[in-house]
Motif scaffolding. Structure first.
Motif, mmCIF file in Angstrom:
data_model
loop_
_atom_site.group_PDB
_atom_site.id
_atom_site.type_symbol
_atom_site.label_atom_id
_atom_site.label_comp_id
_atom_site.label_asym_id
_atom_site.label_seq_id
_atom_site.Cartn_x
_atom_site.Cartn_y
_atom_site.Cartn_z
ATOM 1 N N PHE A 1 -4.749 6.984 -11.064
ATOM 2 C CA PHE A 1 -5.130 6.508 -9.740
ATOM 3 C C PHE A 1 -4.334 7.346 -8.740
ATOM 4 N N ARG A 2 -4.943 7.630 -7.582
ATOM 5 C CA ARG A 2 -4.262 8.472 -6.598
ATOM 6 C C ARG A 2 -4.320 7.809 -5.231
ATOM 7 N N HIS A 3 -3.153 7.568 -4.647
ATOM 8 C CA HIS A 3 -3.070 6.981 -3.313
ATOM 9 C C HIS A 3 -2.386 7.956 -2.366
ATOM 10 N N PRO A 4 -2.735 7.919 -1.088
ATOM 11 C CA PRO A 4 -2.087 8.816 -0.132
ATOM 12 C C PRO A 4 -0.719 8.288 0.303
ATOM 13 N N THR A 5 0.181 9.193 0.618
ATOM 14 C CA THR A 5 1.436 8.861 1.291
ATOM 15 C C THR A 5 1.577 9.826 2.461
ATOM 16 N N ASP A 6 2.600 9.641 3.272
ATOM 17 C CA ASP A 6 2.792 10.520 4.425
ATOM 18 C C ASP A 6 2.999 11.970 4.011
ATOM 19 N N GLY A 7 3.608 12.179 2.817
ATOM 20 C CA GLY A 7 3.915 13.541 2.398
ATOM 21 C C GLY A 7 2.881 14.172 1.491
ATOM 22 N N GLY A 8 2.071 13.364 0.856
ATOM 23 C CA GLY A 8 1.090 13.893 -0.094
ATOM 24 C C GLY A 8 0.665 12.801 -1.052
ATOM 25 N N PRO A 9 -0.209 13.120 -2.000
ATOM 26 C CA PRO A 9 -0.737 12.090 -2.892
ATOM 27 C C PRO A 9 0.294 11.586 -3.895
ATOM 28 N N MET A 10 0.150 10.306 -4.237
ATOM 29 C CA MET A 10 0.970 9.668 -5.261
ATOM 30 C C MET A 10 0.050 9.308 -6.418
ATOM 31 N N TYR A 11 0.422 9.730 -7.613
ATOM 32 C CA TYR A 11 -0.375 9.459 -8.817
ATOM 33 C C TYR A 11 0.325 8.364 -9.614
ATOM 34 N N PHE A 12 -0.444 7.400 -10.119
ATOM 35 C CA PHE A 12 0.202 6.307 -10.841
ATOM 36 C C PHE A 12 -0.787 5.621 -11.765
ATOM 37 N N HIS A 13 -0.240 4.889 -12.716
ATOM 38 C CA HIS A 13 -1.022 4.025 -13.600
ATOM 39 C C HIS A 13 -0.083 2.958 -14.123
ATOM 40 N N SER A 14 -0.553 1.731 -14.178
ATOM 41 C CA SER A 14 0.240 0.643 -14.740
ATOM 42 C C SER A 14 -0.369 0.208 -16.058
ATOM 43 N N GLY A 15 0.344 -0.656 -16.768
ATOM 44 C CA GLY A 15 -0.163 -1.163 -18.024
ATOM 45 C C GLY A 15 0.566 -2.422 -18.422
ATOM 46 N N ALA A 16 -0.054 -3.214 -19.277
ATOM 47 C CA ALA A 16 0.568 -4.449 -19.742
ATOM 48 C C ALA A 16 0.019 -4.824 -21.105
ATOM 49 N N THR A 17 0.865 -5.441 -21.911
ATOM 50 C CA THR A 17 0.459 -6.066 -23.159
ATOM 51 C C THR A 17 0.801 -7.550 -23.039
ATOM 52 N N LEU A 18 0.793 -8.269 -24.145
ATOM 53 C CA LEU A 18 1.114 -9.692 -24.078
ATOM 54 C C LEU A 18 2.597 -9.956 -23.866
ATOM 55 N N GLY A 19 3.432 -8.921 -23.991
ATOM 56 C CA GLY A 19 4.863 -9.133 -23.821
ATOM 57 C C GLY A 19 5.595 -8.059 -23.064
ATOM 58 N N HIS A 20 4.875 -7.033 -22.560
ATOM 59 C CA HIS A 20 5.510 -5.925 -21.850
ATOM 60 C C HIS A 20 4.689 -5.556 -20.614
ATOM 61 N N GLN A 21 5.350 -4.852 -19.680
ATOM 62 C CA GLN A 21 4.668 -4.224 -18.554
ATOM 63 C C GLN A 21 5.237 -2.823 -18.360
ATOM 64 N N ALA A 22 4.446 -1.946 -17.763
ATOM 65 C CA ALA A 22 4.903 -0.582 -17.515
ATOM 66 C C ALA A 22 4.257 -0.037 -16.261
ATOM 67 N N PHE A 23 4.962 0.888 -15.609
ATOM 68 C CA PHE A 23 4.446 1.604 -14.446
ATOM 69 C C PHE A 23 4.877 3.055 -14.591
ATOM 70 N N LEU A 24 3.915 3.968 -14.486
ATOM 71 C CA LEU A 24 4.186 5.403 -14.509
ATOM 72 C C LEU A 24 3.636 6.021 -13.241
ATOM 73 N N GLY A 25 4.380 6.911 -12.629
ATOM 74 C CA GLY A 25 3.880 7.565 -11.429
ATOM 75 C C GLY A 25 4.686 8.797 -11.074
ATOM 76 N N PHE A 26 4.081 9.664 -10.250
ATOM 77 C CA PHE A 26 4.788 10.865 -9.800
ATOM 78 C C PHE A 26 4.238 11.327 -8.467
ATOM 79 N N ARG A 27 5.071 12.079 -7.755
ATOM 80 C CA ARG A 27 4.706 12.650 -6.458
ATOM 81 C C ARG A 27 5.199 14.086 -6.405
ATOM 82 N N ALA A 28 4.277 15.018 -6.224
ATOM 83 C CA ALA A 28 4.657 16.425 -6.156
ATOM 84 C C ALA A 28 5.400 16.740 -4.868
ATOM 85 N N ASP A 29 5.079 16.029 -3.787
ATOM 86 C CA ASP A 29 5.693 16.358 -2.498
ATOM 87 C C ASP A 29 7.190 16.089 -2.486
#
Length: 364
Positions: A306-334
């Protein structure tokens, strides 16, 4: 009950890890970075929490939680990342396309059922990864089949053969490529189609094409008895949950990894050539928009992120969940920033973990 001490962030590590070789401004002071990470750990309110941030290759890791520290350091455990697995699957597809083994336009059904005609409006590999296949989130038969294990491991009751059979029997309501609908089912089918197209088991395909080139030896596709897998917990943050078994949905949610491996994976997206020259074209490809939807095309997707805008440039991210865990991954080149955040508590209404992770990366 856990002690008050165990409720606060207890370990901070700042290292120069396997870093992107990119032009780097002077690194920011560690203090403010660690303070923001500590606030996010505390806000997450989970038994075990790790927030790992890399900025121009300088890593800062903060861990804590409401449960006592485990025998191994929290950042050395493997965490279930659920749907964030799709970022690995998207990169795998991009790699196979770049290498010339696939085009992305192949119809999935003939790959999974040799001799079956593609039909006039086939579901292609590209449709499956972009959630435009017309498939629902899960097969209709999944709910009945998984009901006896609904609070423990429902996916384990739906193996590969059932996923493929459900796909081959399904008749989409809408022509593929015309509507977006997030689908674990679709990406699971993609994994089996890629395995069929390459005559390579899914685990071997992902390991050979993605995990090994990036040196991700702290990443696995199932739990084992090594003691490296962080135990999950239910919504109450106390009840233990069995290790997640993805069944036939491996490509949609099977990856479990250490925070440092997840950072390495993200850093490769920030510096494709420096981290892995062979994967560089695919790493660049998964940053390109392939789908825009919503009012004003505000929702932007790549084949992995997924890609969202920020003031400096795009932010790429994806979240995830199972029955007992959660995770968030993301990066910004700017800002040269990557963030991997994990916790061991099942998602619940108004859960603070994902919002804390998203805000941290957006503000960086």
């Amino acid at each position: 009950m856990p002690s008050d001490e165990s409720r606060h962030p207890r370990a901070a590590v700042t290292t120069a890890g396997p870093a992107p070789r990119v032009p780097s401004p002077e690194s920011p002071p560690d203090g403010p970075v660690l303070e923001r990470l500590a606030d996010a750990v505390t806000a997450s309110d989970a038994p075990q929490v790790v927030f790992a941030l890399s900025r121009y290759g300088r890593r800062s890791v903060m861990s804590g939680g409401t449960a006592p520290p485990p025998p191994l350091a929290r950042e050395n455990l493997r965490y279930e990342i659920g749907s964030a697995t799709k970022t690995f699957t998207g990169l795998l597809l991009a790699r196979l396309i770049n290498s010339g083994r696939l085009t992305g336009g192949e119809p999935a059904a003939p790959l999974l059922d040799r001799g079956r005609p593609a039909g006039p409006n086939p579901v292609t590999l590209a449709h499956l990864i972009t959630h435009t296949s017309g498939l629902p989130a899960l097969p209709a038969a999944f709910f009945l089949r998984g009901l006896p294990a609904w609070t423990t491991n429902p996916y384990a009751r739906f193996p590969e053969a059932r996923v493929v059979d459900a796909f081959l029997r399904h008749r989409p309501r809408h022509r593929p490529g015309t509507r977006w609908r997030y689908s674990n089912f679709g990406v699971a089918v993609l994994g089996h189609a890629l395995a069929a197209a390459t005559a390579t088991p899914w685990e071997d395909l992902l390991t050979d094409q993605i995990l090994s080139p990036l040196g991700l030896d702290g990443t696995a596709l199932r739990a084992d008895d090594s003691g490296l897998d962080a135990p999950g917990h239910g919504r109450d943050g106390v009840s233990p949950v069995p290790a997640f078994d993805a069944g036939g949905f491996q490509a949609a949610g099977a990856v479990r990894a250490t925070p440092h491996d997840l950072l390495t994976f993200l850093e490769a997206h920030l510096d494709p050539t420096g981290m892995s020259p062979h994967l560089a074209p695919a790493l660049r490809a998964v940053r390109r928009p392939v789908l825009r939807r919503g009012i004003g095309h505000r929702h932007v997707h790549t084949i992995a992120w997924f890609r969202h805008p920020t003031d400096g440039g795009p932010m790429y991210f994806h979240s995830g969940a199972t029955l007992g865990h959660q995770a968030f991954l993301g990066f910004r080149a700017d800002t040269g920033t990557a963030l991997a955040a994990v916790c061991t508590r099942r998602f619940r209404a108004h859960d603070p973990f994902l919002s804390a992770a998203y805000a941290l990366l957006a503000q960086e």
